[in-house]
Enzyme design. Structure first.
Site, PDB file in Angstrom:
ATOM      1  N   LYS A 110       0.842  -1.203   0.000  1.00 56.60           N
ATOM      2  CA  LYS A 110       0.000   0.000   0.000  1.00 56.60           C
ATOM      3  C   LYS A 110       0.876   1.251   0.000  1.00 56.60           C
ATOM      4  O   LYS A 110       0.592   2.212  -0.713  1.00 56.60           O
ATOM      5  CB  LYS A 110      -0.959  -0.014   1.193  1.00 56.60           C
ATOM      6  CG  LYS A 110      -2.097  -1.000   0.941  1.00 56.60           C
ATOM      7  CD  LYS A 110      -3.176  -0.969   1.988  1.00 56.60           C
ATOM      8  CE  LYS A 110      -4.292  -1.920   1.589  1.00 56.60           C
ATOM      9  NZ  LYS A 110      -4.909  -2.605   2.714  1.00 56.60           N
ATOM     10  N   LYS A 189      -3.539  -8.738  -8.939  1.00 55.60           N
ATOM     11  CA  LYS A 189      -4.552  -9.187  -7.975  1.00 55.60           C
ATOM     12  C   LYS A 189      -5.777  -8.279  -8.044  1.00 55.60           C
ATOM     13  O   LYS A 189      -5.628  -7.052  -8.028  1.00 55.60           O
ATOM     14  CB  LYS A 189      -3.952  -9.135  -6.560  1.00 55.60           C
ATOM     15  CG  LYS A 189      -4.910  -9.606  -5.478  1.00 55.60           C
ATOM     16  CD  LYS A 189      -4.404  -9.282  -4.091  1.00 55.60           C
ATOM     17  CE  LYS A 189      -5.244  -8.195  -3.480  1.00 55.60           C
ATOM     18  NZ  LYS A 189      -5.125  -7.997  -2.039  1.00 55.60           N
ATOM     19  N   LYS A 192     -10.140  -3.818  -4.546  1.00 59.62           N
ATOM     20  CA  LYS A 192     -10.954  -2.594  -4.540  1.00 59.62           C
ATOM     21  C   LYS A 192     -10.070  -1.387  -4.805  1.00 59.62           C
ATOM     22  O   LYS A 192     -10.476  -0.439  -5.454  1.00 59.62           O
ATOM     23  CB  LYS A 192     -11.594  -2.403  -3.150  1.00 59.62           C
ATOM     24  CG  LYS A 192     -12.738  -3.336  -2.838  1.00 59.62           C
ATOM     25  CD  LYS A 192     -13.073  -3.311  -1.328  1.00 59.62           C
ATOM     26  CE  LYS A 192     -13.525  -4.675  -0.856  1.00 59.62           C
ATOM     27  NZ  LYS A 192     -13.430  -4.905   0.588  1.00 59.62           N
TER      28      LYS A 192
HETATM   29  P1  TYM Z   1     -10.428  -7.880   2.313  1.00 55.47           P
HETATM   30  O1  TYM Z   1     -11.615  -7.105   2.723  1.00 55.47           O
HETATM   31  O2  TYM Z   1      -9.374  -7.193   1.526  1.00 55.47           O
HETATM   32  O3  TYM Z   1     -10.842  -9.150   1.487  1.00 55.47           O
HETATM   33  C1  TYM Z   1     -11.812 -10.056   1.989  1.00 55.47           C
HETATM   34  C2  TYM Z   1     -11.465 -11.465   1.573  1.00 55.47           C
HETATM   35  O4  TYM Z   1     -11.378 -11.567   0.160  1.00 55.47           O
HETATM   36  C3  TYM Z   1     -10.148 -12.163  -0.204  1.00 55.47           C
HETATM   37  N1  TYM Z   1      -9.690 -11.579  -1.470  1.00 55.47           N
HETATM   38  C4  TYM Z   1      -9.219 -12.292  -2.504  1.00 55.47           C
HETATM   39  N2  TYM Z   1      -9.050 -13.618  -2.667  1.00 55.47           N
HETATM   40  C5  TYM Z   1      -8.546 -14.030  -3.851  1.00 55.47           C
HETATM   41  N3  TYM Z   1      -8.231 -13.179  -4.866  1.00 55.47           N
HETATM   42  C6  TYM Z   1      -8.386 -11.839  -4.742  1.00 55.47           C
HETATM   43  N4  TYM Z   1      -8.093 -11.027  -5.748  1.00 55.47           N
HETATM   44  C7  TYM Z   1      -8.893 -11.339  -3.512  1.00 55.47           C
HETATM   45  N5  TYM Z   1      -9.175 -10.100  -3.046  1.00 55.47           N
HETATM   46  C8  TYM Z   1      -9.652 -10.260  -1.794  1.00 55.47           C
HETATM   47  C9  TYM Z   1      -9.185 -11.803   0.921  1.00 55.47           C
HETATM   48  O5  TYM Z   1      -8.091 -12.698   0.965  1.00 55.47           O
HETATM   49  C10 TYM Z   1     -10.089 -11.919   2.124  1.00 55.47           C
HETATM   50  O6  TYM Z   1     -10.180 -13.259   2.561  1.00 55.47           O
HETATM   51  N6  TYM Z   1      -7.652  -8.073   6.377  1.00 55.47           N
HETATM   52  C11 TYM Z   1      -8.837  -8.634   5.764  1.00 55.47           C
HETATM   53  C12 TYM Z   1     -10.096  -8.452   6.593  1.00 55.47           C
HETATM   54  C13 TYM Z   1      -9.983  -8.981   7.980  1.00 55.47           C
HETATM   55  C14 TYM Z   1      -9.899 -10.366   8.337  1.00 55.47           C
HETATM   56  C15 TYM Z   1      -9.815 -10.384   9.755  1.00 55.47           C
HETATM   57  C16 TYM Z   1      -9.882 -11.547   7.622  1.00 55.47           C
HETATM   58  C17 TYM Z   1      -9.941  -8.243   9.119  1.00 55.47           C
HETATM   59  N7  TYM Z   1      -9.851  -9.087  10.198  1.00 55.47           N
HETATM   60  C18 TYM Z   1      -9.717 -11.592  10.473  1.00 55.47           C
HETATM   61  C19 TYM Z   1      -9.786 -12.751   8.319  1.00 55.47           C
HETATM   62  C20 TYM Z   1      -9.701 -12.765   9.721  1.00 55.47           C
HETATM   63  C21 TYM Z   1      -9.011  -7.944   4.438  1.00 55.47           C
HETATM   64  O7  TYM Z   1      -8.535  -6.867   4.221  1.00 55.47           O
HETATM   65  O8  TYM Z   1      -9.787  -8.592   3.591  1.00 55.47           O
END
Ligand code: TYM
Length: 324
Positions: A110, A189, A192
């Site tokens: 980031k 990847k 958003k």
């Molecule tokens: P976030 O909101 O970015 O994404 C949510 C979930 O979607 C998956 N993901 C993807 N998987 C495959 N290919 C992609 N291009 C892709 N983009 C997103 C992410 O791997 C995720 O599983 N930090 C986390 C949110 C969070 C969390 C947690 C997750 C906060 N606390 C505790 C698990 C446990 C996040 O930013 O996900």
């Protein structure tokens, strides 16, 4: 088995979120005790507009329910309904070295992309560890981009347990599925924040247009093409039936098919998978009070589990909270 995962309410959800994470969550709900939450505290690192954050938070809940999350089987709640996670994040920060957080790939990515790093962005993995550890979760189903965060969570649980000489926090395991990293329309990847996403619930026409703009190479129509290096095929194989995938692979290898045809087939499959969910979504949008009730009830259940773990955490490290 206790399963936990979260999704940030930082914008419209996309195919990467669904294929990498939500699809597994929905499959796991039948046979496990599931906690899935909307990470609105985490989203505050990027969304700093109260109305937008509130609306996004409700939207993630609606998307989950539309895609098939059953509130009778899984707990779907707001992260902020368990404010104790911020307390645990603080406690974890006192046993975690700064070097661990400095090694976080997603933070470094980031910053490299020009995002101004706030303390919230830097300490993001502490809050994420707290989210997981506060429920003594066994398994965390996520996409591959989150694996390092789960490894850090295990490290932090170990630091706490070692420091205070008790096995209070449980070390969780990560669960991935076939969709390790879903590519966006530019082949990076899907994210958003990279402007390359195919959103789950845009109008079908817009989604088709977006799919038609997926980047492909310049192999001429007549020539055979490599499905395994193609962004269109990478998404297709995660959504189509095995027979459809085999048939499209054959077409790639045979030559005589333009990428436009593959994109059009992908758009058909995406609509087949998401069309029924879009209809359910429209009904849920009109019934926001039902969605709110789901979140409130699950938030209470989650908080009660979290409070019992926090009692052990506080006891282990000597933090006293007076009864109010
Ligand atoms: P976030 O909101 O970015 O994404 C949510 C979930 O979607 C998956 N993901 C993807 N998987 C495959 N290919 C992609 N291009 C892709 N983009 C997103 C992410 O791997 C995720 O599983 N930090 C986390 C949110 C969070 C969390 C947690 C997750 C906060 N606390 C505790 C698990 C446990 C996040 O930013 O996900």
């Amino acid at each position: 088995m206790r399963i936990l995962s979260g999704i940030q309410s930082s914008g419209k959800l996309h195919l990467g979120n669904y294929l990498g994470a939500m699809k597994q969550h929905i499959e796991l709900q039948a046979e496990n005790e599931c906690f899935f939450f909307i990470a609105n505290f985490h989203a505050l690192t990027t969304v700093q507009d109260a109305k937008v954050l509130r609306d996004n938070t409700l939207d993630v809940a609606i998307d989950y329910l539309a895609l098939g999350l059953d509130p009778h089987k899984a707990n779907l709640f707001r992260q902020s309904d368990v404010p104790e996670v911020t307390e645990l994040a603080w406690i974890l920060s006192t046993v975690t070295g700064k070097g661990l957080l400095e090694r976080a790939h997603s933070y470094k990515d980031k910053v490299d992309k020009g995002i101004e790093p706030s303390m919230g962005l830097f300490t993001y993995p502490l809050l994420m560890a707290a989210d997981i550890l506060i429920y003594r979760s066994d398994l965390v189903p996520v996409g591959k981009d989150q694996v390092q965060h789960i490894e850090m969570t295990r490290d932090m649980a170990g630091y706490f347990n070692n420091k205070f000489g008790r096995e209070v926090l449980k070390l969780p395991a990560v669960k991935l599925n076939d969709a390790l990293i879903v590519p966006g329309i530019d082949g990076q990847k899907m994210s958003k924040s990279y402007g390359n996403a195919i959103n789950l619930f845009d109008p079908p026409k817009e989604t088709r247009k977006r799919i038609m703009s997926i980047r492909t190479d310049s192999t001429p129509v007549e020539a055979p093409k490599n499905p395994d290096t193609c962004n269109v095929f990478a998404i297709y194989k995660l959504m189509a039936t095995p027979e459809e995938v085999a048939a499209l692979r054959k077409k790639y290898l045979a030559g005589g098919m333009g990428y436009g045809e593959a994109k059009s087939l992908l758009a058909d499959v995406v609509e087949r998978v998401l069309g029924p969910a879009r209809e359910r979504r429209e009904k849920l949008v009109a019934n926001a009070s039902y969605v709110e009730d789901v979140l409130v009830a699950a938030g209470k259940r989650a908080r009660s589990v979290a409070n019992s773990v926090m009692a052990d955490v506080r006891d282990a490290c000597g933090i006293v909270v007076s009864k109010q």
